[in-house]
Each structure stands twice: as C-alpha cells, then as structure tokens.
Design a protein around this motif. Sequence first.
Motif, PDB file in Angstrom:
ATOM      1  N   LEU A   1     -10.567   0.937  -7.335  1.00 17.16           N
ATOM      2  CA  LEU A   1      -9.689  -0.124  -7.833  1.00 17.16           C
ATOM      3  C   LEU A   1      -9.462   0.026  -9.336  1.00 17.16           C
ATOM      4  CD1 LEU A   1      -8.131  -2.466  -6.745  1.00 17.16           C
ATOM      5  CD2 LEU A   1     -10.054  -3.965  -7.252  1.00 17.16           C
ATOM      6  N   ALA A   2     -10.516   0.392 -10.051  1.00 13.34           N
ATOM      7  CA  ALA A   2     -10.376   0.545 -11.507  1.00 13.34           C
ATOM      8  C   ALA A   2      -9.422   1.687 -11.833  1.00 13.34           C
ATOM      9  CB  ALA A   2     -11.739   0.792 -12.142  1.00 13.34           C
ATOM     10  N   LEU A   3      -9.629   2.833 -11.185  1.00 15.24           N
ATOM     11  CA  LEU A   3      -8.838   4.026 -11.503  1.00 15.24           C
ATOM     12  C   LEU A   3      -7.389   3.863 -11.032  1.00 15.24           C
ATOM     13  CD1 LEU A   3      -8.922   6.980 -12.577  1.00 15.24           C
ATOM     14  CD2 LEU A   3      -9.407   7.692 -10.253  1.00 15.24           C
ATOM     15  N   LEU A   4      -7.210   3.508  -9.744  1.00 15.43           N
ATOM     16  CA  LEU A   4      -5.858   3.464  -9.186  1.00 15.43           C
ATOM     17  C   LEU A   4      -5.111   2.204  -9.618  1.00 15.43           C
ATOM     18  CD1 LEU A   4      -6.697   4.847  -5.652  1.00 15.43           C
ATOM     19  CD2 LEU A   4      -5.489   6.016  -7.492  1.00 15.43           C
ATOM     20  N   GLY A   5      -5.797   1.057  -9.542  1.00 17.48           N
ATOM     21  CA  GLY A   5      -5.153  -0.168  -9.995  1.00 17.48           C
ATOM     22  C   GLY A   5      -4.806  -0.071 -11.477  1.00 17.48           C
ATOM     23  N   GLY A   6      -5.738   0.486 -12.258  1.00 20.44           N
ATOM     24  CA  GLY A   6      -5.500   0.672 -13.694  1.00 20.44           C
ATOM     25  C   GLY A   6      -4.314   1.588 -13.924  1.00 20.44           C
ATOM     26  N   ALA A   7      -4.219   2.657 -13.114  1.00 19.02           N
ATOM     27  CA  ALA A   7      -3.097   3.588 -13.265  1.00 19.02           C
ATOM     28  C   ALA A   7      -1.784   2.876 -12.976  1.00 19.02           C
ATOM     29  CB  ALA A   7      -3.272   4.783 -12.333  1.00 19.02           C
ATOM     30  N   GLY A   8      -1.784   2.015 -11.951  1.00 21.40           N
ATOM     31  CA  GLY A   8      -0.581   1.249 -11.632  1.00 21.40           C
ATOM     32  C   GLY A   8      -0.176   0.366 -12.795  1.00 21.40           C
TER      33      GLY A   8
ATOM     34  N   LEU B   1      -8.208  -6.932 -12.959  1.00 27.47           N
ATOM     35  CA  LEU B   1      -7.743  -6.281 -11.737  1.00 27.47           C
ATOM     36  C   LEU B   1      -8.895  -5.795 -10.856  1.00 27.47           C
ATOM     37  CD1 LEU B   1      -4.713  -6.031 -11.411  1.00 27.47           C
ATOM     38  CD2 LEU B   1      -4.909  -3.623 -11.952  1.00 27.47           C
ATOM     39  N   THR B   2     -10.005  -5.417 -11.472  1.00 20.73           N
ATOM     40  CA  THR B   2     -11.108  -4.860 -10.684  1.00 20.73           C
ATOM     41  C   THR B   2     -11.970  -5.962 -10.073  1.00 20.73           C
ATOM     42  OG1 THR B   2     -12.470  -4.739 -12.655  1.00 20.73           O
ATOM     43  CG2 THR B   2     -11.283  -2.758 -12.049  1.00 20.73           C
ATOM     44  N   LEU B   3     -11.738  -7.225 -10.465  1.00 24.46           N
ATOM     45  CA  LEU B   3     -12.598  -8.318  -9.996  1.00 24.46           C
ATOM     46  C   LEU B   3     -12.718  -8.400  -8.469  1.00 24.46           C
ATOM     47  CD1 LEU B   3     -11.970 -11.246 -12.504  1.00 24.46           C
ATOM     48  CD2 LEU B   3     -13.974  -9.783 -12.256  1.00 24.46           C
ATOM     49  N   PRO B   4     -11.607  -8.279  -7.704  1.00 28.84           N
ATOM     50  CA  PRO B   4     -11.737  -8.430  -6.257  1.00 28.84           C
ATOM     51  C   PRO B   4     -12.765  -7.474  -5.644  1.00 28.84           C
ATOM     52  CG  PRO B   4      -9.435  -8.398  -6.872  1.00 28.84           C
ATOM     53  CD  PRO B   4     -10.214  -8.088  -8.115  1.00 28.84           C
ATOM     54  N   ALA B   5     -12.939  -6.299  -6.237  1.00 32.27           N
ATOM     55  CA  ALA B   5     -13.953  -5.385  -5.721  1.00 32.27           C
ATOM     56  C   ALA B   5     -15.268  -5.573  -6.455  1.00 32.27           C
ATOM     57  CB  ALA B   5     -13.474  -3.933  -5.861  1.00 32.27           C
ATOM     58  N   LEU B   6     -15.167  -6.007  -7.691  1.00 27.87           N
ATOM     59  CA  LEU B   6     -16.368  -6.129  -8.519  1.00 27.87           C
ATOM     60  C   LEU B   6     -17.249  -7.283  -8.043  1.00 27.87           C
ATOM     61  CD1 LEU B   6     -17.666  -4.836 -11.013  1.00 27.87           C
ATOM     62  CD2 LEU B   6     -16.561  -6.581 -12.402  1.00 27.87           C
ATOM     63  N   ILE B   7     -16.603  -8.403  -7.659  1.00 24.00           N
ATOM     64  CA  ILE B   7     -17.376  -9.587  -7.261  1.00 24.00           C
ATOM     65  C   ILE B   7     -18.255  -9.302  -6.034  1.00 24.00           C
ATOM     66  CG2 ILE B   7     -17.166 -11.966  -6.404  1.00 24.00           C
ATOM     67  CD1 ILE B   7     -14.769 -12.218  -8.382  1.00 24.00           C
TER      68      ILE B   7
ATOM     69  N   CYS C   1      -1.331   0.979  -7.237  1.00 26.11           N
ATOM     70  CA  CYS C   1      -0.843   2.187  -7.897  1.00 26.11           C
ATOM     71  C   CYS C   1       0.618   2.431  -7.520  1.00 26.11           C
ATOM     72  CB  CYS C   1      -1.727   3.369  -7.491  1.00 26.11           C
ATOM     73  SG  CYS C   1      -1.414   4.832  -8.438  1.00 26.11           S
ATOM     74  N   ALA C   2       0.893   2.368  -6.201  1.00 23.13           N
ATOM     75  CA  ALA C   2       2.258   2.602  -5.728  1.00 23.13           C
ATOM     76  C   ALA C   2       3.196   1.539  -6.290  1.00 23.13           C
ATOM     77  CB  ALA C   2       2.289   2.596  -4.201  1.00 23.13           C
ATOM     78  N   GLY C   3       2.750   0.281  -6.265  1.00 18.01           N
ATOM     79  CA  GLY C   3       3.581  -0.802  -6.788  1.00 18.01           C
ATOM     80  C   GLY C   3       3.882  -0.597  -8.261  1.00 18.01           C
ATOM     81  N   GLY C   4       2.860  -0.172  -9.014  1.00 20.10           N
ATOM     82  CA  GLY C   4       3.033   0.059 -10.446  1.00 20.10           C
ATOM     83  C   GLY C   4       4.031   1.171 -10.708  1.00 20.10           C
ATOM     84  N   ILE C   5       3.946   2.234  -9.896  1.00 26.34           N
ATOM     85  CA  ILE C   5       4.870   3.358 -10.072  1.00 26.34           C
ATOM     86  C   ILE C   5       6.302   2.916  -9.778  1.00 26.34           C
ATOM     87  CG2 ILE C   5       5.552   5.561  -9.047  1.00 26.34           C
ATOM     88  CD1 ILE C   5       2.499   6.095  -8.744  1.00 26.34           C
TER      89      ILE C   5
END
Lengths: 553, 255
Positions: free
Chosen positions: A440-447, A492-498, A527-531
């Motif tokens: 989530l951090a890597l891909l969500g962050g990339a998005g 953004l990473t919270l949903p997986a971090l919690i 990631c796809a949405g961000g792109i």
Amino acid sequence: MAEPALIPDLARGPASRHGADPSPGVWRTGRLMTGLKARLTVATLTRSPGMIVGTILGGLWGLGVLFMIGTGLFAAAGALPPEGTRATAVLVGAAATVAWWVAAIASGRADATLHASQFALFPLPRKGIALGQVLGALVGIAGPFTLVGLLLYTAVWRLDATAWVTAVVLLPAGWLLMVVGNRCFTALAERLAAKRRVGEILTLLLLVLLMLTGPILTGLFTGVESLGARIYTVTDVVAWTPVGALWAVPADVAAGAWLPALARTGIAAVTLAALLWLWRGALGKSLENATGAVVSGGGRSQVKGAGLFDRLPARPWAAVAARCLTYWVKDPRYSGSLVVVPVMFVLFWFMSGGGGGLWFFAGPLVGLLMAYTISGDVAYDHKGFALHILTGVPGWADRLGRVVGMLLPGIPLTALGVLLAAGFSDAWELLPAMIGVSALALLGGAGLSSVMSARYTYPVPLPGQSPFKTPQGFTVLNVLIQFVALTLMGVLTLPALIPFVIQLVTGSAAAGVISLLVGVIAGPLLCAGGIWLGGRWIEARAPELLNTVSAYR
Amino acid sequence: MAVSLRGLTKVFGPGTSRSKVAVNRLSLDVPHGAFYGLVGRNGAGKTTALSMLTGLLRPTEGRAMVSGIDVWGQSRQARHAMGVLPDGMTFFERLSGRQLVTYAGLLRGMDRDTVAQRTDDLLRAMDLTNDGGTAVQDYSAGMRKKIMLAAAMVHAPGLLVLDEPFEAVDPVSAANIRELLQDFARAGGTVIVSSHVMDLVQRMCDHVAVVDDGRLLAAGTVDQVRGSQSLEDTFVELVGGRTQVGEGLTWLSPR
C-alpha cells in the motif's frame, strides 16, 4: 602571403594599450567582492514575498538553534567539572570546524557565488580574490551565524575569566580557520569534481557518511561502560589535531600551562598557513582553467546501442520507463535514493539493536521513500519535459512509465526491507501484514505521486547539479505541497497499517491477513487510479507545468 | 495552408504592473512546401510565437492551425504533424545521442525497427555517428543542436518548426543540414526557421516574415519583402534602431 595588417602586433608589449589599465589592488578587490557578495545575499533572500517570509522564518529558526546551543554550553559550564567543560569546548569546536570543511565538499559545485573561476576574465589580483572570499563569508548566510555562534560558544568558559578572555581573543582566529578551510576545500573539491563521475561518486559517499554520522559517533562513544574516561581520552587526542588544537588553548592558558598553549597555537597557525598555501594553488588552477569544462573521465563512456530502450517493449510508456530507469542509475539525484536505502537498513539495524521495533516499518518506509521520489519527477526533468509535450505522448503513458521506472528498483528494495525485517526479528508470522502495508505504501504512494506531480511541483536540484544543492525559489506553497504529499502518503497506508498494529498488539493472525488483502488489492487500484487521474491532469495543463518547472534555477 | 496563425497574442503577467505583450495579434499563413524564414531582433517575440504554434506555450488569445488542425484543440494530432526544435530547451542530457533520438521516436509510438533505422540515418546525416554513444551532456553546443534536430525529424513530419537551428553549428554541418531541409521542402514538406542571420535567410528561404516588438511588420516571398535591396537592409529599415556606429564609442580603439 598573409596580410600582416590583420594580425595584431603582439610584440608591441607595454607600449600598446592592451592591459595597460591599472587593475584594482588587493584591498580594493577584496572590498568590491565583499560588496558583491552582500548584494547577492540580499538579492537571494528577498527574491519574492514568499522568499522573504522563508528568510524570516529560517532566520528565527537559526537563531533559536544558536540560542539553544548557547544555553546548553552555558549550562554545561555550571554542571560539569573543569575537565568536562574543556572536553565540551574542544569537541564542539572541532565538530563545528569539521562541519564547515565538510560542507565545502557537500555543496561542491553548488554554491558558486564568488567562485574564483567566475572572475578569471577580470584582471584581479589573486590575493584580492582570496581576501574577497574570506570577507565575503562575513556577509553571507552561514558566516554571520557562525560568528554569533562562536560568541555564544565562549560562554562555556564563563566560570574562568582568564579562559574566557583567551577564548574571545582567539575567536577571530577560530572563525578564520573555519572559513579559510571551507574555501580551500571548496576549491579543491571543484578541481576533483571536474571529473564528473568522480564528483558524483564523492557526493554519494558523502551522503552515506552523513547518514551514518549518528551510529559512527555513538559507536565511538558507547559500547564501553566508562563513557567519561573515554571522552577525556578522545578530547586529549582531538586537542592535538589541526581541527581541535585552537579550541583547547583557553583551558591551557587558564591552567597556566604555557608550553601546551603555545604548541597548540602553533598547530593552529601552521594549519591556517597550510590551508592558505593549498588554497593559493587551487585558486591559481581555477583561474587558469576557468572554462568550467567537465572532463568525463578516461575513455569516455560509450553506451552501446540504445541501452535500456532496446530491452523494454517499444511502446511510449515503456520508453518513458526506460528513460526513467536510466536516470535512476546514472543521475545522482535519483541514484542517491537507491544508495540511501541500504544505508537505511544499516540504520534500522543499529537503532533497533538487531530486530524488532523500527524494523517492522522498514518495508513501508522504503516504499514511501521510493514513491515520494517521483513526486518531483517533472521538476527533475526540468526543460526536458518539453520533449514529452512535443511528442504528444499520452498523459497516462507519461505517468505509467515513471511509475514502472520507479517500481523496477522499488519493488525489490521494498521486498528486501520486508524480508530483512522478518528475518532479523524472527517474526515470520508478521510477513503477510508487512507485505500488505509495504504494497500500500509503495503502490498507493506511487499513485498519489502521479497525481501530485501532474499539477503541484516544488523546486529540486536541476539536471547536472549535485543532489545536495539547495534549490532556490521555494515558496510557502512549495513547502505546503511537500508536506501535504507526505502526510497524504502516510494517511493512505492507514487501512493496512491499522490491522498490522492490531496484529502486533493482539497477535491476531486474521488481522495480518486483512492487512495483506487491503494492501495487495487497494495498492494496485490506487496506483492505477493515480496514473489515470494524473494523466488527465497532465494533458490538461502540460504547457503550464513546463513553464513552472523550467523556471526553477 | 500548412500553418495559419490568427490573431495570436501572448501577454505575460496580465493585469500586473510588469505586464508585457510579447506577441501582439500575429496573423500569418505559411503555404505547403514553403521554406519560411521568421526574422526579428533579440526579444522580438519569435520564440514566444513559435512556442504557441508548437504547443509549448498557451496563447492568451488567437488560434494556431497546422494543416487545418487546431494546435490547442486537437493537440495530439497537431503534434504528430510537426517536428520541433525549440530554442532555450534542453532534452534529457544524460541519455546518449542515439538514446535521445530513439526516445523521441518511441514516444511518438513508432516501432523499434523503424526507429533504429532512422536513428542511424539521422546520426549519419548530422555527422554524429561516432558520438552516438556519448552522453548528450558531453556534447558541444552545435552537437546539441544537431541531435535535437535529429530528434525533431525522426517521425518524418510534414512540418518542421526550427527555432535558431544553425546557432553554433559548424559550417560544414550547417551546409549539410541546409541541403537536407531544402530537399525536404522541394518534396512538399514545410519548414519554418527563425533566425537573425539575414544572409542565411535570404539564401535559404523562399518566404520570410519580419517580426518586431511582437508584431508582424512584413510577410511574403523573400523577393517581395526585400524588393531591390538586400534582406538585411530591408530589415534594418523596417525595424529601425541603428545607432550611429563610430560616434558612440570613439574611445574603443587600440593604442
């Protein structure tokens, strides 16, 4: 037969007016250059309203730091035994001196204000240029701060009038030692950096060294239980080195130890003389080779064929990825991030004492770092972004290529972080959750970076510049953009971090699975949405974006 | 028309005290197959006008069309119809020369074999075959111009827009490139070059437009514009502003 009338008569010598004008003397040159530096400083600090606000805030921050150091030293004098005061004084002084000298190499080609090669065309005496550079430091930014800092620093001797008076008398010498050393090493670094690859490797090494300063220093001073005894030994050694001798003189004078005081003063004087001599040589070389020509090193490196462009698919997005990846390898502004990651692992290992603690977040942090790097991608392109506009590459292809270029080194490095974390902590049951958070951090962050960098940019070091170069023209908005980008990436990473934290606390394996699922499903989607969204934005505003980033200098 | 500009205007910083009209209602038609020279003094607005034509700078007002395609409406199609050498821009200089041209081709969606073939041809035409593997950042100013020119031509566009293409280029390469461009125009391609070297424009171009202070002063075939004089004299007459050389700087003499 050549027409002799066209060739100037070089043999006429002094009779000709060529060079007959008297050049300014040493003092006048020094004065002129100091005035120039003062104007440059004022101009830099007041470029725009945003810059003025930044200057005031930065100035207050700097004064605050100085005040804290001063208070600390003031308190240290009261709290510590005399040897302790001496150790503090010597170590702080030596550290400040080293910092000034190392900063020269770090800034390298960056701070070229008043650099000698800029004056090569003018008939100025070499000594005058040197004088101008030293006096110029007084009206720069770091110079005055250091002077104030040194004044506060003398407070460490407040309990002993003799030592204090000596320290105040030696203050200008200390400042001179710092500044002359800085200028000397700047000139030397410039000579070295003329070989580009050498300069770049030096920069990267320094980056590693700076990151590891904490562990190295802690390693020097801890480990053995008798911290006190060790510090005094170190102090005694440092007090005889070129960077530390001067700072130990007040203690000698106060103790009436005239011979060591004289010897240390001698060491400082010889150091200063040696620096001046080295600087003189380097300055001469800079003036004689002032074209700024960069030697690309022995046997110019030749790329065979089209390099990575031959390896990746022949599609626009893949071409962008190949270009980005080439930059990740070749451009220190990017490869710095790649070098930092292994060093981060060392830091984690050091700070968590083997396993556990911080280690659990190694993967996500590497992911965030990599994702954040491409949030400045268009600014890193600088004017090169024009090629993307001219070729009409679709917005999504531009975004996708940059993300793929980042993920190719990003995924292995993040995975390495996760594996090392699980391995060192021997917590393989946490692996699913760590994979989830990292994804989530890597891909969500990339998005998120893909969207942010399509509209909101901030100044970065330009192509060819050192990654240490502080870009100019930061506005309040730029700082806000970086802050918001980082905060959003964290959120953004919270949903997986919690669920991950829940697993850490309760040991529930189900929570770990939830974290994994959230990460591997939401990550690629974000990631796809961000792109997609970033692609839309960039197509709508590409010329304005180019206008903004190409104005950075 | 290969290119038609209608009332093209660019105001920098509109509504502020430092507001500057860089291009002022510029209208111009460039027929297919023309070798068109755009001349003007430094700061006349040539680069600004060409940037608006090539999609790098959004006009404040007015339209730019390439073969009937609106550059700011259907930008993708318009960009595929043009090859552009922008002035004051640098492309990705850590790439080698060959990589840069390849990159430009692939970005335009061409297939790998065509790109490789044309890159080889272009490097040869630009006399850069031996430097194809060297990073562009190690190139001289003239070599940079040439490699950017190659990147502008790799997709075989019908229109070439070249801003100061011969600046810093050595005479041999310049002659080669000139011949190449003339052949291209003769075969029906359209070339627009900006320059302030009047001799070059007079020899090379068949059409010329004179721009000063953001406005179009004259446009047409070179012979129409210059009449019986040289283009340089016509230009100086149109633009004015010659200082009385010799009276101003009497002290500027050796001895």
